[in-house]
Motif scaffolding. Structure first.
Motif, PDB file in Angstrom:
ATOM      1  N   CYS A   1       0.802  -1.227   0.000  1.00 10.67           N
ATOM      2  CA  CYS A   1       0.000   0.000   0.000  1.00 10.67           C
ATOM      3  C   CYS A   1       0.839   1.282   0.000  1.00 10.67           C
ATOM      4  CB  CYS A   1      -0.966   0.006   1.175  1.00 10.67           C
ATOM      5  SG  CYS A   1      -0.188   0.256   2.788  1.00 10.67           S
ATOM      6  N   GLY A   2       2.032   1.236   0.587  1.00 14.51           N
ATOM      7  CA  GLY A   2       2.907   2.403   0.598  1.00 14.51           C
ATOM      8  C   GLY A   2       2.854   3.273   1.834  1.00 14.51           C
ATOM      9  N   ALA A   3       1.963   3.013   2.771  1.00 11.84           N
ATOM     10  CA  ALA A   3       1.861   3.855   3.973  1.00 11.84           C
ATOM     11  C   ALA A   3       3.146   3.840   4.794  1.00 11.84           C
ATOM     12  CB  ALA A   3       0.688   3.412   4.837  1.00 11.84           C
ATOM     13  N   CYS A   4       3.937   2.795   4.638  1.00 10.32           N
ATOM     14  CA  CYS A   4       5.168   2.631   5.425  1.00 10.32           C
ATOM     15  C   CYS A   4       6.412   3.121   4.695  1.00 10.32           C
ATOM     16  CB  CYS A   4       5.350   1.152   5.777  1.00 10.32           C
ATOM     17  SG  CYS A   4       5.678   0.124   4.322  1.00 10.32           S
ATOM     18  N   THR A   5       6.250   3.805   3.582  1.00  8.79           N
ATOM     19  CA  THR A   5       7.387   4.188   2.741  1.00  8.79           C
ATOM     20  C   THR A   5       8.353   5.131   3.441  1.00  8.79           C
ATOM     21  OG1 THR A   5       6.040   3.902   0.761  1.00  8.79           O
ATOM     22  CG2 THR A   5       8.034   5.233   0.521  1.00  8.79           C
ATOM     23  N   VAL A   6       9.641   4.851   3.263  1.00  8.33           N
ATOM     24  CA  VAL A   6      10.734   5.728   3.661  1.00  8.33           C
ATOM     25  C   VAL A   6      11.694   5.788   2.480  1.00  8.33           C
ATOM     26  CG1 VAL A   6      10.566   5.209   6.133  1.00  8.33           C
ATOM     27  CG2 VAL A   6      12.107   3.861   4.697  1.00  8.33           C
ATOM     28  N   LEU A   7      12.614   6.736   2.518  1.00  4.38           N
ATOM     29  CA  LEU A   7      13.691   6.761   1.530  1.00  4.38           C
ATOM     30  C   LEU A   7      14.898   6.073   2.143  1.00  4.38           C
ATOM     31  CD1 LEU A   7      13.453  10.430   0.185  1.00  4.38           C
ATOM     32  CD2 LEU A   7      12.549   8.346  -0.864  1.00  4.38           C
ATOM     33  N   VAL A   8      15.447   5.122   1.431  1.00  3.36           N
ATOM     34  CA  VAL A   8      16.685   4.453   1.832  1.00  3.36           C
ATOM     35  C   VAL A   8      17.676   4.712   0.710  1.00  3.36           C
ATOM     36  CG1 VAL A   8      17.795   2.268   2.409  1.00  3.36           C
ATOM     37  CG2 VAL A   8      15.447   2.703   3.155  1.00  3.36           C
ATOM     38  N   ASP A   9      18.697   5.501   1.032  1.00  2.11           N
ATOM     39  CA  ASP A   9      19.669   5.921   0.018  1.00  2.11           C
ATOM     40  C   ASP A   9      18.948   6.504  -1.202  1.00  2.11           C
ATOM     41  OD1 ASP A   9      21.790   5.201   1.651  1.00  2.11           O
ATOM     42  OD2 ASP A   9      21.866   3.163   0.847  1.00  2.11           O
ATOM     43  N   ASN A  10      17.968   7.358  -0.923  1.00  2.91           N
ATOM     44  CA  ASN A  10      17.190   8.105  -1.922  1.00  2.91           C
ATOM     45  C   ASN A  10      16.265   7.252  -2.784  1.00  2.91           C
ATOM     46  OD1 ASN A  10      18.237  10.649  -1.148  1.00  2.91           O
ATOM     47  ND2 ASN A  10      20.118  10.167  -2.250  1.00  2.91           N
ATOM     48  N   ARG A  11      16.004   6.025  -2.384  1.00  2.00           N
ATOM     49  CA  ARG A  11      15.047   5.162  -3.078  1.00  2.00           C
ATOM     50  C   ARG A  11      13.832   4.967  -2.173  1.00  2.00           C
ATOM     51  NH1 ARG A  11      18.530   1.209  -2.661  1.00  2.00           N
ATOM     52  NH2 ARG A  11      16.835  -0.286  -2.432  1.00  2.00           N
ATOM     53  N   ALA A  12      12.632   5.047  -2.755  1.00  2.00           N
ATOM     54  CA  ALA A  12      11.410   4.801  -1.988  1.00  2.00           C
ATOM     55  C   ALA A  12      11.317   3.306  -1.692  1.00  2.00           C
ATOM     56  CB  ALA A  12      10.189   5.275  -2.773  1.00  2.00           C
ATOM     57  N   VAL A  13      11.243   2.968  -0.397  1.00  2.00           N
ATOM     58  CA  VAL A  13      11.260   1.576   0.050  1.00  2.00           C
ATOM     59  C   VAL A  13      10.130   1.363   1.045  1.00  2.00           C
ATOM     60  CG1 VAL A  13      12.636  -0.123   1.322  1.00  2.00           C
ATOM     61  CG2 VAL A  13      13.759   1.419  -0.276  1.00  2.00           C
ATOM     62  N   ARG A  14       9.504   0.207   0.975  1.00  2.00           N
ATOM     63  CA  ARG A  14       8.460  -0.159   1.926  1.00  2.00           C
ATOM     64  C   ARG A  14       9.130  -0.700   3.186  1.00  2.00           C
ATOM     65  NH1 ARG A  14       6.563   2.026  -2.057  1.00  2.00           N
ATOM     66  NH2 ARG A  14       4.674   1.353  -3.125  1.00  2.00           N
TER      67      ARG A  14
ATOM     68  N   VAL B   1       4.335  11.152  -1.074  1.00  2.00           N
ATOM     69  CA  VAL B   1       5.323  12.234  -1.038  1.00  2.00           C
ATOM     70  C   VAL B   1       6.736  11.690  -1.250  1.00  2.00           C
ATOM     71  CG1 VAL B   1       6.385  14.001   0.434  1.00  2.00           C
ATOM     72  CG2 VAL B   1       3.894  13.777   0.347  1.00  2.00           C
ATOM     73  N   LEU B   2       7.083  10.607  -0.571  1.00  2.00           N
ATOM     74  CA  LEU B   2       8.441  10.084  -0.687  1.00  2.00           C
ATOM     75  C   LEU B   2       8.678   9.407  -2.036  1.00  2.00           C
ATOM     76  CD1 LEU B   2       8.927   8.862   2.971  1.00  2.00           C
ATOM     77  CD2 LEU B   2       9.877  10.911   1.894  1.00  2.00           C
ATOM     78  N   THR B   3       7.658   8.794  -2.597  1.00  2.00           N
ATOM     79  CA  THR B   3       7.797   8.228  -3.950  1.00  2.00           C
ATOM     80  C   THR B   3       7.964   9.353  -4.965  1.00  2.00           C
ATOM     81  OG1 THR B   3       6.566   6.243  -3.357  1.00  2.00           O
ATOM     82  CG2 THR B   3       6.674   6.795  -5.701  1.00  2.00           C
ATOM     83  N   ALA B   4       7.207  10.432  -4.802  1.00  2.00           N
ATOM     84  CA  ALA B   4       7.353  11.591  -5.697  1.00  2.00           C
ATOM     85  C   ALA B   4       8.757  12.182  -5.583  1.00  2.00           C
ATOM     86  CB  ALA B   4       6.299  12.644  -5.372  1.00  2.00           C
ATOM     87  N   LYS B   5       9.256  12.301  -4.365  1.00  2.00           N
ATOM     88  CA  LYS B   5      10.614  12.835  -4.161  1.00  2.00           C
ATOM     89  C   LYS B   5      11.641  11.959  -4.864  1.00  2.00           C
ATOM     90  CE  LYS B   5      14.197  14.657  -1.647  1.00  2.00           C
ATOM     91  NZ  LYS B   5      15.359  14.045  -2.251  1.00  2.00           N
ATOM     92  N   ALA B   6      11.544  10.635  -4.683  1.00  2.00           N
ATOM     93  CA  ALA B   6      12.493   9.723  -5.325  1.00  2.00           C
ATOM     94  C   ALA B   6      12.380   9.807  -6.849  1.00  2.00           C
ATOM     95  CB  ALA B   6      12.253   8.296  -4.842  1.00  2.00           C
TER      96      ALA B   6
ATOM     97  N   VAL C   1       4.615   9.572 -13.933  1.00  2.00           N
ATOM     98  CA  VAL C   1       4.177   9.773 -12.548  1.00  2.00           C
ATOM     99  C   VAL C   1       3.232   8.649 -12.141  1.00  2.00           C
ATOM    100  CG1 VAL C   1       2.834  11.254 -10.991  1.00  2.00           C
ATOM    101  CG2 VAL C   1       4.483  12.281 -12.586  1.00  2.00           C
ATOM    102  N   ARG C   2       2.266   8.357 -12.991  1.00  2.00           N
ATOM    103  CA  ARG C   2       1.307   7.298 -12.689  1.00  2.00           C
ATOM    104  C   ARG C   2       2.000   5.945 -12.545  1.00  2.00           C
ATOM    105  NH1 ARG C   2      -4.105   8.505 -13.211  1.00  2.00           N
ATOM    106  NH2 ARG C   2      -4.526  10.623 -13.904  1.00  2.00           N
ATOM    107  N   ARG C   3       2.985   5.682 -13.387  1.00  2.00           N
ATOM    108  CA  ARG C   3       3.712   4.413 -13.314  1.00  2.00           C
ATOM    109  C   ARG C   3       4.499   4.324 -12.010  1.00  2.00           C
ATOM    110  NH1 ARG C   3       7.000   4.525 -17.820  1.00  2.00           N
ATOM    111  NH2 ARG C   3       5.105   4.276 -19.021  1.00  2.00           N
ATOM    112  N   ALA C   4       5.153   5.414 -11.614  1.00  2.00           N
ATOM    113  CA  ALA C   4       5.944   5.420 -10.372  1.00  2.00           C
ATOM    114  C   ALA C   4       5.059   5.201  -9.155  1.00  2.00           C
ATOM    115  CB  ALA C   4       6.713   6.733 -10.242  1.00  2.00           C
TER     116      ALA C   4
END
Length: 157
Positions: free
Chosen positions: A45-58, A107-112, A125-128
């Motif tokens: 779902c993505g609610a737990c997303t963080v950036l790890v070395d600038n990559r969006a990660v669950r 937000v973090l996926t958009a940033k990455a 954008v939609r694909r990401a």
């Protein structure tokens, strides 16, 4: 249990946890951080997303042992000097969220995405963001916010 050092939002944190513990549980339970959030627990779902070395990660599906030695950024870590990051500001300006529970992922996926592709098309954008879930149905405003952020980031660069 193993002693692990995590760098979160630029600050080191030493924790004694099982190396297989999901990063999400360490952030929320051990370090008592409010974000990211528990959504599905399956990385879907993505609610737990963080950036790890600038990559969006669950973070719900990332063992803490694999995050050690990496630069971890939560949504709170994007702001600088008390000012929202341009991506955060674009989401605010577009009033992109209703409840905000899913905002970490978006937000973090958009940033990455914008870090690697500063001028994405709407299709890119939609694909990401295709694996992210917003139960409030704010997708139209969210996609507008990402496009606004792309313009704001390009102006600042």
């Amino acid at each position: 249990m193993a002693r692990t050092t995590l760098t979160i939002n630029g600050k080191p944190h030493v924790v004694d946890v099982d190396p297989d513990t999901p990063l999400l549980y360490v952030l929320r339970d051990t370090l008592e951080m409010n974000n990211p959030r528990f959504g599905c627990g399956l990385g879907q779902c993505g609610a737990c997303t963080v950036l790890v070395d600038n990559r969006a990660v669950r973070s719900c599906s990332l063992p803490v042992s694999r995050a050690a030695g990496s630069k971890i950024i939560t949504i709170e870590g994007l702001a600088a000097a008390g000012r929202p990051h341009p991506v955060q500001q674009a989401f605010i300006d577009e009033q992109a969220f209703q409840c905000g529970y899913c905002l970490n992922g978006w937000v973090l996926t958009a940033k990455a995405l914008l870090d690697t592709n500063p001028k994405p098309t709407e299709t890119e954008v939609r694909r990401a963001c295709e694996s992210l879930v917003c139960r409030c149905g704010s997708h139209t405003r969210i996609f507008s916010a990402v496009q606004r952020a792309a313009k704001n980031v390009a102006v600042k660069a």
